[in-house]
Motif scaffolding. Structure first.
Motif, PDB file in Angstrom:
ATOM      1  N   ASP A 123     104.971  27.809  40.360  1.00 39.98           N
ATOM      2  CA  ASP A 123     104.287  26.653  39.772  1.00 39.98           C
ATOM      3  C   ASP A 123     104.687  25.426  40.587  1.00 39.98           C
ATOM      4  N   VAL A 124     103.700  24.688  41.106  1.00 41.28           N
ATOM      5  CA  VAL A 124     104.000  23.585  42.016  1.00 41.28           C
ATOM      6  C   VAL A 124     103.322  22.295  41.577  1.00 41.28           C
ATOM      7  N   ALA A 125     103.872  21.199  42.098  1.00 43.69           N
ATOM      8  CA  ALA A 125     103.252  19.882  41.938  1.00 43.69           C
ATOM      9  C   ALA A 125     103.071  19.302  43.330  1.00 43.69           C
ATOM     10  N   ILE A 126     101.871  18.869  43.661  1.00 42.34           N
ATOM     11  CA  ILE A 126     101.585  18.281  44.974  1.00 42.34           C
ATOM     12  C   ILE A 126     101.862  16.784  44.890  1.00 42.34           C
ATOM     13  N   LEU A 127     102.853  16.328  45.630  1.00 40.20           N
ATOM     14  CA  LEU A 127     103.223  14.918  45.581  1.00 40.20           C
ATOM     15  C   LEU A 127     102.384  14.081  46.542  1.00 40.20           C
ATOM     16  N   VAL A 128     102.300  14.546  47.773  1.00 43.56           N
ATOM     17  CA  VAL A 128     101.529  13.831  48.802  1.00 43.56           C
ATOM     18  C   VAL A 128     100.745  14.849  49.615  1.00 43.56           C
ATOM     19  N   HIS A 129      99.441  14.599  49.801  1.00 37.13           N
ATOM     20  CA  HIS A 129      98.638  15.455  50.689  1.00 37.13           C
ATOM     21  C   HIS A 129      97.349  14.711  51.025  1.00 37.13           C
ATOM     22  N   CYS A 170     102.617  30.922  53.674  1.00 39.29           N
ATOM     23  CA  CYS A 170     101.159  30.835  53.503  1.00 39.29           C
ATOM     24  C   CYS A 170     100.855  30.682  52.020  1.00 39.29           C
ATOM     25  N   PHE A 171      99.928  29.783  51.682  1.00 37.53           N
ATOM     26  CA  PHE A 171      99.587  29.471  50.298  1.00 37.53           C
ATOM     27  C   PHE A 171      98.235  30.073  49.907  1.00 37.53           C
ATOM     28  N   ARG A 172      98.131  30.431  48.629  1.00 40.23           N
ATOM     29  CA  ARG A 172      96.826  30.761  48.050  1.00 40.23           C
ATOM     30  C   ARG A 172      96.818  30.303  46.592  1.00 40.23           C
ATOM     31  N   PRO A 173      96.070  29.230  46.255  1.00 35.46           N
ATOM     32  CA  PRO A 173      95.983  28.790  44.856  1.00 35.46           C
ATOM     33  C   PRO A 173      95.485  29.921  43.962  1.00 35.46           C
ATOM     34  N   ILE A 174      96.083  30.069  42.790  1.00 38.21           N
ATOM     35  CA  ILE A 174      95.736  31.175  41.884  1.00 38.21           C
ATOM     36  C   ILE A 174      94.706  30.734  40.846  1.00 38.21           C
ATOM     37  N   ILE A 183     100.548  28.963  42.513  1.00 37.08           N
ATOM     38  CA  ILE A 183     100.231  29.329  43.888  1.00 37.08           C
ATOM     39  C   ILE A 183     100.899  30.654  44.240  1.00 37.08           C
ATOM     40  N   ARG A 184     100.178  31.503  44.942  1.00 35.95           N
ATOM     41  CA  ARG A 184     100.772  32.699  45.532  1.00 35.95           C
ATOM     42  C   ARG A 184     101.293  32.301  46.921  1.00 35.95           C
ATOM     43  N   MET A 185     102.581  32.519  47.185  1.00 37.01           N
ATOM     44  CA  MET A 185     103.201  32.129  48.449  1.00 37.01           C
ATOM     45  C   MET A 185     103.730  33.375  49.160  1.00 37.01           C
ATOM     46  N   ARG A 186     103.626  33.365  50.483  1.00 36.63           N
ATOM     47  CA  ARG A 186     104.099  34.504  51.270  1.00 36.63           C
ATOM     48  C   ARG A 186     104.896  34.002  52.478  1.00 36.63           C
ATOM     49  N   PHE A 187     106.149  34.484  52.607  1.00 37.60           N
ATOM     50  CA  PHE A 187     106.937  34.162  53.796  1.00 37.60           C
ATOM     51  C   PHE A 187     106.252  34.798  55.001  1.00 37.60           C
ATOM     52  N   LYS A 188     106.000  34.014  56.024  1.00 34.67           N
ATOM     53  CA  LYS A 188     105.174  34.473  57.138  1.00 34.67           C
ATOM     54  C   LYS A 188     105.884  35.473  58.055  1.00 34.67           C
ATOM     55  N   TYR A 189     107.202  35.260  58.285  1.00 35.53           N
ATOM     56  CA  TYR A 189     107.852  36.038  59.335  1.00 35.53           C
ATOM     57  C   TYR A 189     108.857  37.090  58.858  1.00 35.53           C
ATOM     58  N   ARG A 190     109.518  36.862  57.715  1.00 35.91           N
ATOM     59  CA  ARG A 190     110.548  37.810  57.287  1.00 35.91           C
ATOM     60  C   ARG A 190     110.794  37.647  55.789  1.00 35.91           C
ATOM     61  N   PRO A 191     111.344  38.672  55.147  1.00 33.24           N
ATOM     62  CA  PRO A 191     111.636  38.567  53.714  1.00 33.24           C
ATOM     63  C   PRO A 191     112.956  37.836  53.465  1.00 33.24           C
TER      64      PRO A 191
END
Length: 530
Positions: free
Chosen positions: A450-456, A478-482, A495-503
């Motif tokens: 669960d996230v809050a976008i402060l600045v974008h 990498c982000f994907r809004p749910i 948001i669904r988040m995925r570490f790009k390079y390693r766990p």
């Protein structure tokens, strides 16, 4: 074990923290005068070894392995234990080998440390050149600054940092209190002085001095998010006032739900009218984020705040490392600050996020960080990871140090270096954890938050990438809004988040900060996916 192993250690003679004793007996060596001499000698060896001394029993002054019979060896070890108790130390390990007329013993003596003492970890933040390192350098040493930032050299450890007067990495400084009075360090660059602080004080204040220069904001986030801080200290210069970096750093501290202390520095460089204006700017900024500023003017004010301080009430103190104004108030405040309760975390299996990895000559691979939960002991078998493939590797704890002070064990909230065996240095990465197997860590690549976008400046859509900070982890994600197609500034959502390079090893409930260019947001891990 072949006696040759001991010979290799003794043939170079006594040195630093190594002492030889052919034999010891109660009738001779525990009489008052002789006992005091031997206790003083042991104290000297402990100081040279930063809290650890090595005694070889059954070895003469020239390093010859004489060897002792069982009864004589037992008597010698008893006397050595009595001498250690005399100076608040103890025997922590005995290794014996056959040699000469019987056995030779290698005995480790360690200082006993009052582990019940308070240890507060305070993150220092603020804009570049607002005087963070200078303030901490003056506070911890008692040495007033010359007006040119001379005391910051105690914290800036890289050559280019000293030359430019800008910190580029996290620095750690310490001072403490004994019976309520401040104990300052004589030379922060001397390892023995730091170790002495840990030994002497019943309350320690460790400062994590972060980086004020904007290009190194990632390092500042690591300093605030990656340590188990008890408080945040925000520094604002009276000749400039709050800046966008000040606001950003304050936002990070608040996102971590830390109590905040604000120090207005460089008051010796401006007049009273300027001080009054900047104070009002600080008050307005704190009120804007829902905090209640409280100006600390007297010792009584400081005492009131230590009894009543919480996440909403914020002490504001004027201070000058040049004149010394305000330093007594800061001492009083730090002396009385309450340590957050770690009772629940202390009962859990040991776990620490790795912040730094380095190699020490004669010691080997060392990992350092702040203990998140549980207790670690010398000689313990732990696991470290996850690797790129998600594995956790077995390691053994060889030694534990806090501010160069050797410890037999360490607990929640302590910043420690742990020397380990079982993995190569190039297998370890910042953001990994070292933990007890009972912690049952899980290598995670994908998770919900669960996230809050402060600045974008635009919108966050499927495929958006940024750097996500969780503990000491700083990884492209990498982000994907749910729940919705996109998120904009001011929005909250899942948001669904995925570490790009390693766990990495993460758990539900952990706080996170993400940033990319001018974009930033905060959140909480809600579910582990894979």
């Amino acid at each position: 074990m072949n006696s040759r192993n001991f010979y290799n250690l003794t043939r170079r003679g006594e040195r630093k923290n190594i002492e030889f004793k052919e034999n010891l007996n109660s009738n001779t060596h525990l009489f008052t005068e002789r006992k005091q001499q031997l206790a003083s000698q042991m104290k000297y060896r402990l100081e040279r070894g930063h809290g650890e001394a090595i005694y070889f029993i059954g070895v003469d002054d020239d390093g010859l392995l004489v060897g002792l019979g069982k009864s004589t060896m037992d008597e010698s070890l008893h006397v050595l234990g009595e001498l250690a108790r005399e100076i608040n130390a103890k025997i922590t390990d005995v290794e014996k080998q056959t040699a000469g007329r019987g056995e030779v013993a290698k005995v480790i003596i360690s200082r006993q440390h009052n582990s019940k003492g308070d240890h507060l970890l305070i993150g220092v933040a603020g804009h570049v050149d607002h005087g963070k390192s200078t303030l901490v350098g003056t506070l911890t040493t008692g040495t007033l600054d010359t007006g040119s930032g001379s005391t910051r050299i105690f914290l800036d450890v890289q050559k280019h940092e000293i030359e430019r007067g800008l910190s580029a990495d996290l620095s750690f400084a310490v001072y403490g209190f004994k019976n309520g009075g401040p104990v300052r360090i004589k030379n922060p660059l001397n390892k023995r002085d730091k170790a002495f602080m840990v030994e002497k004080c019943d309350k320690l204040i460790s400062f994590v001095d972060t980086v004020g220069h904007e290009p190194w904001l990632r390092t500042t986030i690591r300093g605030i998010v990656g340590q188990k801080l008890s408080h945040g200290l925000l520094v604002v210069a009276a000749d400039q006032g709050p800046t966008h970096i000040t606001r950003e750093h304050l936002g990070i501290i608040l996102a971590m739900e830390l109590p905040v202390i604000v120090v207005m520095t460089k008051i010796d460089m401006v007049n009273e009218e300027q001080i009054k204006n900047i104070r009002q700017e600080i008050f307005d900024l704190l009120k804007l984020v829902g905090r209640i500023p409280y100006m600390v003017k007297t010792i009584e004010d400081a005492d009131f705040l230590t009894e009543n301080m919480n996440q909403h009430l914020v002490p504001v103190i004027k201070a000058s490392p040049v004149t010394g104004e305000g330093l007594e108030l800061l001492d009083q405040l730090f002396s009385g600050l309450k340590m957050p309760s770690h009772e629940e975390d202390s009962q859990k299996p040991f776990m620490m996020y790795i912040d730094k990895i380095y190699s020490v000559l004669g010691v080997g691979t060392v990992v350092s960080g702040t203990i998140r939960q549980g207790k670690v002991k010398k000689g313990e078998k732990l696991i470290l990871g996850p690797s790129s493939s998600g594995d956790f590797l077995p390691v053994n704890v060889k030694t534990i140090e806090m501010h160069h002070y050797r410890k037999e064990s360490a607990g929640v909230g302590e910043v420690v270096g742990i020397s380990i065996a079982g993995v190569e240095m190039d297998e370890i990465r910042r953001g990994m954890i070292i933990c007890h197997p009972d912690y049952n860590p899980r290598a995670v690549r994908e998770f919900d938050a669960d996230v809050a976008i402060l600045v974008h400046p635009t919108t966050i859509k499927d495929g958006y990438e940024c750097i996500t900070h969780i503990e000491t982890i700083a990884e492209t994600s990498c982000f994907r809004p749910i729940d919705q197609e996109y998120l904009s500034a001011g929005d909250t959502g899942s948001i669904r988040m995925r570490f790009k390079y390693r766990p990495y090893a993460i758990r539900e409930g952990q706080k996170l900060i993400f940033r990319e260019g001018k974009s930033k947001g905060v959140g909480t891990v809600t579910r582990l996916v894979s």
